[in-house]
Design a protein around this motif. Structure first.
Motif, PDB file in Angstrom:
ATOM      1  N   GLU A 181      -3.580 122.521 -45.159  1.00  0.00           N
ATOM      2  CA  GLU A 181      -3.497 121.269 -46.019  1.00  0.00           C
ATOM      3  C   GLU A 181      -2.052 120.756 -46.015  1.00  0.00           C
ATOM      4  O   GLU A 181      -2.019 119.250 -46.367  1.00  0.00           O
ATOM      5  CB  GLU A 181      -3.842 121.806 -47.565  1.00  0.00           C
ATOM      6  N   ARG A 240      -1.804 116.686 -45.166  1.00  0.00           N
ATOM      7  CA  ARG A 240      -1.249 115.623 -46.138  1.00  0.00           C
ATOM      8  C   ARG A 240      -0.093 114.915 -45.400  1.00  0.00           C
ATOM      9  O   ARG A 240       0.302 113.817 -45.656  1.00  0.00           O
ATOM     10  CB  ARG A 240      -0.416 116.375 -47.360  1.00  0.00           C
ATOM     11  N   ALA A 254       5.505 117.420 -47.815  1.00  0.00           N
ATOM     12  CA  ALA A 254       4.125 117.648 -47.911  1.00  0.00           C
ATOM     13  C   ALA A 254       4.305 119.052 -48.632  1.00  0.00           C
ATOM     14  O   ALA A 254       3.444 119.424 -49.688  1.00  0.00           O
ATOM     15  CB  ALA A 254       3.423 117.699 -46.610  1.00  0.00           C
TER      16      ALA A 254
END
Lengths: 345, 345
Positions: free
Chosen positions: A16, A20, A49
């Motif tokens: 993730e 991002r 991020a």
């Protein structure tokens, strides 16, 4: 400012973070490991991020996946010795730049502790070792070293029984031989020699320089003036006190280590023997004590920080390229002449 | 003596080691982690079984299972500073006895590197931190510290913004105030003060001792004789050179750190100003340079090795018992009077 706890379910993943930040997974890894080849912009994007998502990486878990812990074991006899302090500083800096952390162990010169520490570092899966052995010949320690499948760099040590090691060594013999030469030129013939035992390379090489300095001049070595012992001020204080009390004492002393210099000076001060005047003095490794002593002390010097940097470089090159074989780099010594060495009156 | 490689299938397990040694699994773990509470006989039995089976533990894998890496992060500004070298040695010894390894980082006094190192150590899942911050007030660093859910011990620092920290602090103010008192008794009124910036506790406390020493005597503080700067010999050399060149120079100097002393002495030697004779001199932290200088230097001393031991002890007690809250231990300082402080002629 308490730490945030999150339930495992809600913990964001490294994937993730990469999404991002809109970068590759490997780029996130490099930022996390403080890898040097990361642009400022990349580091900023990934860090943002990480921060936005509240991501907390577990480098232990990732090291298990990658097979690399990004840690280096560093085994020194005494980190409080100014010599090792400078070496440690040089090595730590280079290792950090390459994204490695340093696990420091302090054996206090005990060979059996050293053996256990080398084993423990292997079990801790370090990616490499930098080692200043307390004794080069101890079989059990050499066997532990040989068990390491990762690169090993020796600091001023030689272990022909473990040929896979790289080493940074120093040319002590030349420096000490030059010091003896200087003392001969100043008229000295009875030169005392207080040094560490021959169980480690600096001890052997400094003794070799002392003997060669005499051989060059075809002067008999005054065997009664040689004192070899442990690397402690106490030993040197006793040895110098003893040498200066014999019937025909030396007119010059080579006290061949900064640790020994402390003890040697204590003995001379206690006995009221003025340095330079009644006895010329040479030591090894320049520390502020020698520079700021009255009179300043002549030393056989070397670049200690460079030793640490070089040890780290030798290690990193083998970790990054397993094809590279072991190699040995020799660093020079320099005789720094000051007023503790004077003409025989 | 090459390392033995074994296929994963044939690798013996920790369970087989426990069975062969006829001990509990937990006992094998304790031996592997070099835990101190293991009898000699137990260590021998387990070591023999490990050796017989050719077992090679992976402590990284087991730390992932146990949630403890048995590592402590140690963040110092400069490991080559004799002060930190002694502290590091004391801490390393205690940590080793308790079965912890030390991950050493050297920030070179750069606050932003320090912040990154503290973060990296958290990601490396250390079980605790010992930290000598370069700046106690830097917000980003304090936020990183607060993120650590494991215990943190500060070395002679105060961070009221992060109340969860334990600390080992030293009573610098009393020692420096006593030194100023001694100088007053010797007739000095113009006492120069060269010290580190107030961004860290020793800087603030030493300045406080200097000011209190004057207040006690109801003597105006000679503000023109105070020089605060970075912890480098270069700063002290410049500051002392400058102080001794003003129209009404100090007759005594407090050069409040062993690192600063090196620079201060360089300036005095360069200017040909005899210590004790033309200017009295006091420093902080006893190192061989001070003891063996001519004349020997009066110092505000403290037990540096004990500082490191105590920091390790405070950390270990909180790791072993999470119920224990943070606490602060104050260690004393002692004024060691030598001949660098003399009556105003």
């Amino acid at each position: 400012m308490g730490g945030k706890k999150q339930s495992p379910r809600s913990r964001p993943t490294i994937k993730e973070v990469a999404e991002r930040a809109n970068v590759a997974l490997s780029s996130v890894s490099r930022v996390l490991n403080e890898h040097p080849d990361v642009s400022y912009e990349m580091r900023e994007r990934v860090t943002r991020a990480i921060h936005d998502l509240g991501y907390e990486p577990n480098l232990i878990a990732s090291s298990l996946r990658s097979g690399s812990t990004r840690t280096i074991g560093f085994v020194v006899a005494n980190v409080a010795n100014p010599l090792f302090a400078d070496i440690t500083r040089g090595a730590a800096r280079r290792l950090e730049e390459a994204g490695f952390s340093m696990v420091l162990t302090n054996s206090d010169g005990e060979a059996s502790r050293e053996e256990r520490m080398i084993r423990l570092l292997r079990w801790r899966q370090v990616d490499g070792l930098i080692v200043a052995l307390a004794d080069e010949h101890r079989r059990e320690t050499l066997q532990e070293l040989a068990q390491h499948e990762t690169p090993v760099v020796l600091l001023d040590r030689e272990t022909p029984e473990v040929p896979s090691t790289s080493a940074v060594i120093c040319d002590h013999a030349t420096g000490v031989s030059q010091a003896v030469d200087l003392l001969f030129e100043l008229g000295h013939r009875r030169i005392g020699f207080v040094s560490v035992l021959e169980a480690i390379r600096p001890g052997r090489e400094r003794l070799r320089g002392y003997l060669e300095g005499h051989a060059k001049r075809e002067v008999d070595v005054p065997r009664d003036l040689i004192r070899l012992g442990p690397l402690t001020p106490g030993f040197a204080e006793e040895a110098v006190g003893d040498l200066m009390s014999i019937e025909s004492p030396p007119t010059a002393l080579v006290v061949a280590s900064n640790v020994l210099l402390v003890g040697g000076l204590r003995a001379l001060h206690r006995m009221g023997i003025p340095v330079g005047d009644r006895v010329s003095l040479v030591s090894c490794d320049d520390i502020p004590l020698g520079e700021l002593h009255s009179p300043p002390i002549t030393v056989v010097d070397r670049d200690r920080t460079r030793m640490g940097e070089m040890a780290a470089e030798l290690l990193i090159e083998r970790i990054q390229n397993p094809e590279v074989g072991p190699r040995t780099v020799t660093l020079p010594t320099q005789l720094v002449v000051r007023s503790s060495t004077a003409a025989l009156g």
